[in-house]
Design an enzyme around this catalytic site. Structure first.
Site: not given
Length: 160
Positions: A51, A59, A93
């Site tokens: 990430r 998104e 992540r």
């Protein structure tokens, strides 16, 4: 239970909280782009989710979300990148800076193109990202060409 899962994930990737002050660096091939700010990179032959630090791209369901993913895909898919891991988030992540083969920073490139916000909560003192975001806004690049772009962190709140 969630705490135990996080500890297991930390051990799995070999990055414990005690090492948080010293970033871990590795290089690997990008094998998948999940969205504008999340990629899968081979680390010692195993895919890990990375990430991007300090930025938040729209998104997938948001306006410009698909464009941000395509932009990231064009820059990194099937290419080797350098990953500097700063932390691991609640989803396991690796929160990281990602350097392209030519030395450019992926987070900076997304913001420069107007395809991500500087994530003020985590990058409040990052003057370069602030400058790049201001320049993209002024030029109405990417998401800044939209009438009323909604930051992903606010959009996600509305979806919960």
């Amino acid at each position: 239970r969630r705490h135990l899962i996080c500890v297991a994930l930390l051990c799995l990737v070999g990055y414990l909280p005690a090492q948080a002050q010293t970033p871990t660096i590795f290089t690997g091939l990008v094998v998948r782009v999940k969205d504008g700010d999340t990629i899968r990179v081979l680390r010692d032959g195993t895919p890990v989710t990375v990430r991007l630090a300090w930025v938040d791209a729209p998104e997938a369901a948001q306006p410009a979300g698909e464009l941000a993913a395509l932009f990231t895909t064009a820059l990194v898919l099937r290419r080797t990148v350098a990953v500097t891991v700063y932390s691991i988030d609640l989803y396991g992540r690796l929160v990281s800076a990602v350097r392209l083969e030519d030395g450019r920073d992926l987070s900076q490139e997304l913001v420069r193109a107007g395809l991500a916000w500087r994530y003020v909560r985590y990058a409040k003192h990052n003057a370069l990202l602030a400058q790049l975001e201001t320049e993209a806004r002024t030029a109405q690049l990417g998401l800044w060409a939209l009438q009323n772009p909604i930051p992903p962190w606010e959009w996600r709140k509305g979806k919960r």
